[in-house]
Motif scaffolding. Structure first.
Motif, PDB file in Angstrom:
ATOM      1  N   HIS A   1       0.840  -1.188   0.000  1.00  0.00           N
ATOM      2  CA  HIS A   1       0.000   0.000   0.000  1.00  0.00           C
ATOM      3  C   HIS A   1       0.878   1.242   0.000  1.00  0.00           C
ATOM      4  N   GLU A   2       0.675   2.126  -0.956  1.00  0.00           N
ATOM      5  CA  GLU A   2       1.454   3.354  -1.073  1.00  0.00           C
ATOM      6  C   GLU A   2       0.548   4.554  -0.848  1.00  0.00           C
ATOM      7  N   ALA A   3       1.148   5.698  -0.538  1.00  0.00           N
ATOM      8  CA  ALA A   3       0.362   6.902  -0.250  1.00  0.00           C
ATOM      9  C   ALA A   3      -0.458   7.332  -1.459  1.00  0.00           C
ATOM     10  N   TYR A   4       0.126   7.268  -2.642  1.00  0.00           N
ATOM     11  CA  TYR A   4      -0.612   7.662  -3.846  1.00  0.00           C
ATOM     12  C   TYR A   4      -0.040   6.945  -5.060  1.00  0.00           C
ATOM     13  N   ASN A   5      -0.902   6.777  -6.066  1.00  0.00           N
ATOM     14  CA  ASN A   5      -0.502   6.162  -7.337  1.00  0.00           C
ATOM     15  C   ASN A   5      -1.340   6.750  -8.458  1.00  0.00           C
ATOM     16  N   GLU A   6      -0.693   7.013  -9.598  1.00  0.00           N
ATOM     17  CA  GLU A   6      -1.445   7.405 -10.789  1.00  0.00           C
ATOM     18  C   GLU A   6      -1.936   6.115 -11.444  1.00  0.00           C
ATOM     19  N   VAL A   7      -3.228   5.881 -11.365  1.00  0.00           N
ATOM     20  CA  VAL A   7      -3.794   4.603 -11.804  1.00  0.00           C
ATOM     21  C   VAL A   7      -4.297   4.642 -13.243  1.00  0.00           C
ATOM     22  N   TYR A   8      -4.433   5.841 -13.780  1.00  0.00           N
ATOM     23  CA  TYR A   8      -4.885   6.052 -15.157  1.00  0.00           C
ATOM     24  C   TYR A   8      -4.361   7.434 -15.533  1.00  0.00           C
ATOM     25  N   PRO A   9      -4.019   7.676 -16.793  1.00  0.00           N
ATOM     26  CA  PRO A   9      -3.454   8.984 -17.130  1.00  0.00           C
ATOM     27  C   PRO A   9      -4.306  10.148 -16.615  1.00  0.00           C
ATOM     28  N   GLY A  10      -3.719  10.931 -15.717  1.00  0.00           N
ATOM     29  CA  GLY A  10      -4.408  12.085 -15.162  1.00  0.00           C
ATOM     30  C   GLY A  10      -5.215  11.814 -13.912  1.00  0.00           C
ATOM     31  N   ILE A  11      -5.265  10.549 -13.460  1.00  0.00           N
ATOM     32  CA  ILE A  11      -6.047  10.195 -12.267  1.00  0.00           C
ATOM     33  C   ILE A  11      -5.134   9.579 -11.214  1.00  0.00           C
ATOM     34  N   VAL A  12      -5.062  10.216 -10.056  1.00  0.00           N
ATOM     35  CA  VAL A  12      -4.259   9.734  -8.935  1.00  0.00           C
ATOM     36  C   VAL A  12      -5.196   9.350  -7.802  1.00  0.00           C
TER      37      VAL A  12
ATOM     38  N   GLU B   1      -5.538  10.109   2.846  1.00  0.00           N
ATOM     39  CA  GLU B   1      -5.881  11.412   3.421  1.00  0.00           C
ATOM     40  C   GLU B   1      -4.679  12.348   3.515  1.00  0.00           C
ATOM     41  N   ALA B   2      -3.531  11.831   3.951  1.00  0.00           N
ATOM     42  CA  ALA B   2      -2.361  12.679   4.152  1.00  0.00           C
ATOM     43  C   ALA B   2      -1.927  13.354   2.855  1.00  0.00           C
ATOM     44  N   THR B   3      -1.972  12.616   1.755  1.00  0.00           N
ATOM     45  CA  THR B   3      -1.603  13.196   0.467  1.00  0.00           C
ATOM     46  C   THR B   3      -2.556  14.319   0.086  1.00  0.00           C
ATOM     47  N   ALA B   4      -3.839  14.085   0.307  1.00  0.00           N
ATOM     48  CA  ALA B   4      -4.847  15.080  -0.058  1.00  0.00           C
ATOM     49  C   ALA B   4      -4.707  16.368   0.735  1.00  0.00           C
ATOM     50  N   MET B   5      -4.041  16.314   1.880  1.00  0.00           N
ATOM     51  CA  MET B   5      -3.916  17.482   2.740  1.00  0.00           C
ATOM     52  C   MET B   5      -2.514  18.093   2.707  1.00  0.00           C
ATOM     53  N   SER B   6      -1.673  17.614   1.792  1.00  0.00           N
ATOM     54  CA  SER B   6      -0.304  18.112   1.679  1.00  0.00           C
ATOM     55  C   SER B   6      -0.169  19.047   0.487  1.00  0.00           C
TER      56      SER B   6
ATOM     57  N   ARG C   1     -11.717  15.979   6.532  1.00  0.00           N
ATOM     58  CA  ARG C   1     -12.310  17.314   6.680  1.00  0.00           C
ATOM     59  C   ARG C   1     -11.622  18.344   5.781  1.00  0.00           C
ATOM     60  N   THR C   2     -11.958  18.309   4.512  1.00  0.00           N
ATOM     61  CA  THR C   2     -11.481  19.333   3.576  1.00  0.00           C
ATOM     62  C   THR C   2     -12.695  19.992   2.920  1.00  0.00           C
ATOM     63  N   SER C   3     -12.443  21.010   2.129  1.00  0.00           N
ATOM     64  CA  SER C   3     -13.508  21.756   1.460  1.00  0.00           C
ATOM     65  C   SER C   3     -12.886  22.556   0.325  1.00  0.00           C
ATOM     66  N   GLN C   4     -13.719  23.286  -0.419  1.00  0.00           N
ATOM     67  CA  GLN C   4     -13.172  24.132  -1.476  1.00  0.00           C
ATOM     68  C   GLN C   4     -12.224  25.182  -0.911  1.00  0.00           C
TER      69      GLN C   4
ATOM     70  N   LEU D   1      -6.922  14.280  -8.199  1.00  0.00           N
ATOM     71  CA  LEU D   1      -6.645  13.413  -7.053  1.00  0.00           C
ATOM     72  C   LEU D   1      -7.987  12.933  -6.520  1.00  0.00           C
ATOM     73  N   VAL D   2      -8.169  11.624  -6.479  1.00  0.00           N
ATOM     74  CA  VAL D   2      -9.374  11.021  -5.914  1.00  0.00           C
ATOM     75  C   VAL D   2      -8.948  10.294  -4.644  1.00  0.00           C
ATOM     76  N   HIS D   3      -9.553  10.655  -3.526  1.00  0.00           N
ATOM     77  CA  HIS D   3      -9.083  10.082  -2.259  1.00  0.00           C
ATOM     78  C   HIS D   3     -10.227   9.806  -1.299  1.00  0.00           C
ATOM     79  N   CYS D   4      -9.930   8.978  -0.326  1.00  0.00           N
ATOM     80  CA  CYS D   4     -10.791   8.793   0.840  1.00  0.00           C
ATOM     81  C   CYS D   4      -9.856   8.856   2.036  1.00  0.00           C
ATOM     82  N   GLN D   5     -10.007   7.974   3.005  1.00  0.00           N
ATOM     83  CA  GLN D   5      -9.086   8.008   4.139  1.00  0.00           C
ATOM     84  C   GLN D   5      -7.802   7.249   3.837  1.00  0.00           C
ATOM     85  N   MET D   6      -7.945   6.069   3.234  1.00  0.00           N
ATOM     86  CA  MET D   6      -6.786   5.239   2.930  1.00  0.00           C
ATOM     87  C   MET D   6      -6.532   5.083   1.422  1.00  0.00           C
ATOM     88  N   GLY D   7      -7.509   5.460   0.611  1.00  0.00           N
ATOM     89  CA  GLY D   7      -7.347   5.306  -0.834  1.00  0.00           C
ATOM     90  C   GLY D   7      -7.456   3.874  -1.290  1.00  0.00           C
ATOM     91  N   ILE D   8      -8.309   3.104  -0.634  1.00  0.00           N
ATOM     92  CA  ILE D   8      -8.411   1.675  -0.928  1.00  0.00           C
ATOM     93  C   ILE D   8      -9.806   1.270  -1.403  1.00  0.00           C
TER      94      ILE D   8
END
Length: 207
Positions: free
Chosen positions: A38-49, A53-58, A94-97, A142-149
């Motif tokens: 399990h990695e913090a983030y991965n580009e799974v399709y061109p343009g889609i990562v 949660e930590a990645t989404a808030m960095s 807990r993020t927002s626009q 970036l598409v995320h949840c808490q763990m990205g799983i």
């Protein structure tokens, strides 16, 4: 393989068992994927990562990845969805626009929870539209949840089925080759339901 989703116990046991077998088939695809850790983030399709949660808030990571859009599939605004019990708020991000304004990132939040009874399919089309918008504009999402799983992975798979016309097996394999994912059984059944609708529509078009 044709996936079916049965939602009532009054159906014959044989049909309910078949639905469970189909979910088990998808789980074998998930377990046989290329990425083992399990990695913090991965580009799974061109343009889609897909990320956690930590990645989404960095801000640093988002800038380095060139992210222009963020889809939070674990948004905290449960007031928008009365079906969600407040005790599941521990899984929210807990993020927002306003959180992303300084990065000029466009944000969209979906208040989903990672439980088998949650109807994530109600968000399939709006999530697919947001992802598609990002890609059509030449952006990177970036598409995320808490763990990205589970939640985020399910919505990316649904996007590939809705916008790229992949089967559920093809979509899962596409994502799984790049990232360790494991949607819960309820989400897998909902993807099977989506797959069956697409197959039925193609059959009607053919005839």
């Amino acid at each position: 393989m044709t996936c079916k989703y049965y939602v009532t116990s009054r159906l014959p046991w044989r049909e309910i068992s078949q639905a469970s077998l189909q979910v088990e088939h998808l789980k074998t695809i998930l377990e046989a994927g290329a990425i083992r850790r399990h990695e913090a983030y991965n580009e799974v399709y061109p343009g889609i990562v897909i990320s956690d949660e930590a990645t989404a808030m960095s801000s640093y990571v988002l800038r380095s990845l060139g992210i222009t859009h963020v889809l939070n599939t674990a948004a905290h605004d449960y007031g928008l969805d009365p079906a969600i019990d407040q005790r599941y708020s521990y899984g929210a991000v807990r993020t927002s626009q306003s959180f992303y304004n300084h990065l000029s990132i466009k944000y969209f939040g979906i208040p989903a929870v990672d439980i088998v009874s949650y109807n994530l399919s109600r968000h399939f089309n709006e999530a697919a539209e947001f992802i598609d918008e990002a890609l059509r504009k030449g952006g990177k999402i970036l598409v995320h949840c808490q763990m990205g799983i589970s939640r985020s992975a399910t919505l990316v798979i649904a996007f590939l089925m809705i916008k790229k016309q992949l089967s559920v097996e093809e979509a899962i394999k596409t994502v799984r080759m790049k990232r360790f994912i494991y949607p819960n059984d309820g989400f897998l059944r909902q993807l099977c339901q989506l797959d069956e609708r697409h197959r039925s529509a193609r059959r009607r078009t053919r005839y």
